[in-house]
Structures are given as C-alpha cells and as structure tokens.
Design a protein around this motif. Structure first.
Motif, PDB file in Angstrom:
ATOM      1  N   ASP A  17       0.787  -1.200  -0.173  1.00 43.52           N
ATOM      2  CA  ASP A  17       0.120   0.176   0.008  1.00 43.52           C
ATOM      3  C   ASP A  17       0.916   1.299   0.027  1.00 43.52           C
ATOM      4  OD1 ASP A  17      -1.709   1.931   0.532  1.00 43.52           O
ATOM      5  OD2 ASP A  17      -2.761   1.210   2.195  1.00 43.52           O
ATOM      6  N   PRO A  18       0.905   2.008  -1.083  1.00 47.96           N
ATOM      7  CA  PRO A  18       1.635   3.119  -1.196  1.00 47.96           C
ATOM      8  C   PRO A  18       1.623   4.357  -0.281  1.00 47.96           C
ATOM      9  CG  PRO A  18       0.595   3.001  -3.194  1.00 47.96           C
ATOM     10  CD  PRO A  18       0.174   1.840  -2.068  1.00 47.96           C
ATOM     11  N   GLU A  19       0.261   4.196   0.238  1.00 47.63           N
ATOM     12  CA  GLU A  19      -0.187   5.302   1.037  1.00 47.63           C
ATOM     13  C   GLU A  19      -0.041   4.993   2.632  1.00 47.63           C
ATOM     14  OE1 GLU A  19      -1.476   8.063  -0.278  1.00 47.63           O
ATOM     15  OE2 GLU A  19      -1.212   7.023  -2.173  1.00 47.63           O
ATOM     16  N   HIS A  20       0.384   3.867   2.809  1.00 46.09           N
ATOM     17  CA  HIS A  20       0.659   3.597   4.211  1.00 46.09           C
ATOM     18  C   HIS A  20       2.052   3.798   4.791  1.00 46.09           C
ATOM     19  CE1 HIS A  20       0.209   1.576   8.025  1.00 46.09           C
ATOM     20  NE2 HIS A  20       1.513   1.063   7.804  1.00 46.09           N
ATOM     21  N   LYS A  21       1.963   4.731   5.986  1.00 45.20           N
ATOM     22  CA  LYS A  21       2.995   5.263   6.420  1.00 45.20           C
ATOM     23  C   LYS A  21       3.469   4.446   7.842  1.00 45.20           C
ATOM     24  CE  LYS A  21       3.504   8.180   3.245  1.00 45.20           C
ATOM     25  NZ  LYS A  21       4.283   7.977   2.020  1.00 45.20           N
ATOM     26  N   MET A  22       4.661   3.888   7.831  1.00 40.06           N
ATOM     27  CA  MET A  22       5.162   3.464   9.424  1.00 40.06           C
ATOM     28  C   MET A  22       5.597   4.702  10.103  1.00 40.06           C
ATOM     29  SD  MET A  22       7.481   0.309   8.178  1.00 40.06           S
ATOM     30  CE  MET A  22       8.101  -0.121   9.969  1.00 40.06           C
ATOM     31  N   THR A  23       5.351   4.561  11.505  1.00 34.83           N
ATOM     32  CA  THR A  23       5.647   5.534  12.399  1.00 34.83           C
ATOM     33  C   THR A  23       6.997   5.541  12.550  1.00 34.83           C
ATOM     34  OG1 THR A  23       5.573   4.479  14.565  1.00 34.83           O
ATOM     35  CG2 THR A  23       3.493   5.599  13.356  1.00 34.83           C
ATOM     36  N   GLU A  24       7.722   6.909  12.979  1.00 32.04           N
ATOM     37  CA  GLU A  24       9.101   6.915  13.429  1.00 32.04           C
ATOM     38  C   GLU A  24       9.419   5.963  14.528  1.00 32.04           C
ATOM     39  OE1 GLU A  24      11.518   8.278  11.741  1.00 32.04           O
ATOM     40  OE2 GLU A  24      10.214   8.761  10.316  1.00 32.04           O
ATOM     41  N   ASP A  25       8.347   5.478  15.399  1.00 35.90           N
ATOM     42  CA  ASP A  25       8.709   4.767  16.607  1.00 35.90           C
ATOM     43  C   ASP A  25       8.784   3.509  16.120  1.00 35.90           C
ATOM     44  OD1 ASP A  25       8.437   6.967  18.296  1.00 35.90           O
ATOM     45  OD2 ASP A  25       6.730   6.575  19.241  1.00 35.90           O
ATOM     46  N   GLU A  26       7.885   3.071  15.293  1.00 38.14           N
ATOM     47  CA  GLU A  26       8.066   1.813  14.713  1.00 38.14           C
ATOM     48  C   GLU A  26       9.354   1.563  13.914  1.00 38.14           C
ATOM     49  OE1 GLU A  26       3.543   0.306  13.374  1.00 38.14           O
ATOM     50  OE2 GLU A  26       4.343   1.819  12.162  1.00 38.14           O
ATOM     51  N   ILE A  27       9.882   2.500  13.018  1.00 39.83           N
ATOM     52  CA  ILE A  27      11.164   2.330  12.427  1.00 39.83           C
ATOM     53  C   ILE A  27      12.055   2.246  13.312  1.00 39.83           C
ATOM     54  CG2 ILE A  27      12.520   3.394  10.791  1.00 39.83           C
ATOM     55  CD1 ILE A  27      10.153   4.541   9.464  1.00 39.83           C
ATOM     56  N   THR A  28      12.077   3.105  14.311  1.00 41.83           N
ATOM     57  CA  THR A  28      13.416   3.193  15.166  1.00 41.83           C
ATOM     58  C   THR A  28      13.287   1.929  16.123  1.00 41.83           C
ATOM     59  OG1 THR A  28      13.022   5.454  15.537  1.00 41.83           O
ATOM     60  CG2 THR A  28      14.067   4.064  17.509  1.00 41.83           C
TER      61      THR A  28
END
Length: 200
Positions: A17-28
């Motif tokens: 899904d190109p509209e979905h964004k992971m949060t910075e907390d998830e990435i960290t």
C-alpha cells in the motif's frame, strides 16, 4: 507472536500500500532490534541507508527492474556493510566489557582481519544477512510484510546512495503494509537432503 510463528508466516511480499506510512517509533524499534544481531568480534559492520526521498526511490526503482515495492513499501533500506569497520576505532566495540576482555578482544580484531580482504567481505555478508533476518521477523511480529531484494543493479544503487569506497551493498529490504497474498511456497527441500551428518 512467537518466533516459530514469525518464521512460518513470513513470506516475501511484492505488492504494498503506497499510502501507508510506518511511524518513526516503529522504524526506530525495528532498527534498534536489528543492531542487537550478532557480528564477529562485535564489529557491527552493517549500515542501513533509509531511503525516504521519493525521487531517490524512483531512481532506485529504475535500477531494480522497475519493481514496485521499491517505491510503494513504507520503508526501503539499502543494507550496506563497512568492509573496514574492523580497523576503525575498534575499542568502541568492547567499551562496556571488563578490562581483561577488552585487552584480549580489541587487538584480536586487527590480527584476524588484517590483509584478509575476502574474510572482510564474507563477514560483511554474514552480518548483514543476520541483521536483515532480525528485521524481517520483527516486521512480521509488527504486522508488516517484507521483501528482501537482490534483484537490482548493485553498482547503480551504490552510486545513487553515494556509497563510500570501503563499503559494499549487500541487499535491499522493503517493509510495509502488504496488499496481496504471497504465492504459495514453492516447495522446501526435504530435511534429509539438506542435513549432512558429520561429513559429506
């Protein structure tokens, strides 16, 4: 999710899904767990290029056979390794260890890697592969799909991310909200074909 479930359920997904964004907390969280992966002599030679610039992603996609996950996944990592991490301020890798351990391990790093370019490269590939698997399993636990990638022009991607001369690109990893079910498993080799007792 337990580890067995994450391993069983993890598949390589191509559509996101190109509209979905992971949060910075998830990435960290994902990256913080990745750096707990083992590496020989604790040299931690992995380097994760987080590609967030949409224009750069488009350029990388061109170098990756136009694979849509490069631009559509929430997170794209170019997983690289510093081939010379073994000679860069090596005391920092053991700064929290007892003094006798430091005195043994720090000089051992140079003794092991010096003049052994193939060993340096082999270790880079092992370390980055282990870290990538840690991220894939954590992504699975977080409810995300992932796709490890080697289907791209390594030299072109290296140029696009301004890869230093003493680094190497090992793979890319796309993570995000999957949009399609993966293909059924192609078929695993039987254990008796891949396990050798003692000697070939």
């Amino acid at each position: 999710m337990d580890v067995s479930a994450a391993i069983t359920q993890r598949r390589s997904v191509k559509a996101y899904d190109p509209e979905h964004k992971m949060t910075e907390d998830e990435i960290t969280k994902l990256l913080s767990l990745a750096i707990l992966s083992p590496s020989a002599f604790n040299i931690q030679n992995w380097r994760f290029v987080q590609v967030s610039d949409p224009a750069l992603r488009q350029e990388i996609r061109k170098a990756a056979w136009d694979q849509a996950q490069v631009t559509d996944a929430s997170l794209l990592l170019v997983i690289c390794a510093d081939l010379k991490s073994w000679e860069k301020d090596t005391a920092r890798y053991w700064r929290n260890a007892p003094q006798p351990v430091q005195e043994f391990m720090v000089p051992a790093i140079t003794q092991y890697y010096s003049g052994r370019e193939q060993v340096q490269r082999d270790e880079a590939m092992r370390s980055c592969g282990i870290a990538a698997m840690a991220m894939m399993l954590e992504a699975q636990e977080m409810g995300y799909a992932c796709c490890p990638m080697d289907g791209f022009d390594f030299d072109a991607v290296g140029k696009l991310v301004h890869l230093p001369e003493d680094h190497v690109v090992t793979m890319m990893l796309a993570i995000g909200k999957g949009m399609k079910e993966p293909w059924p498993r192609g078929g695993q080799l039987p254990l008796q074909e891949v396990i050798i007792n003692n000697r070939f």
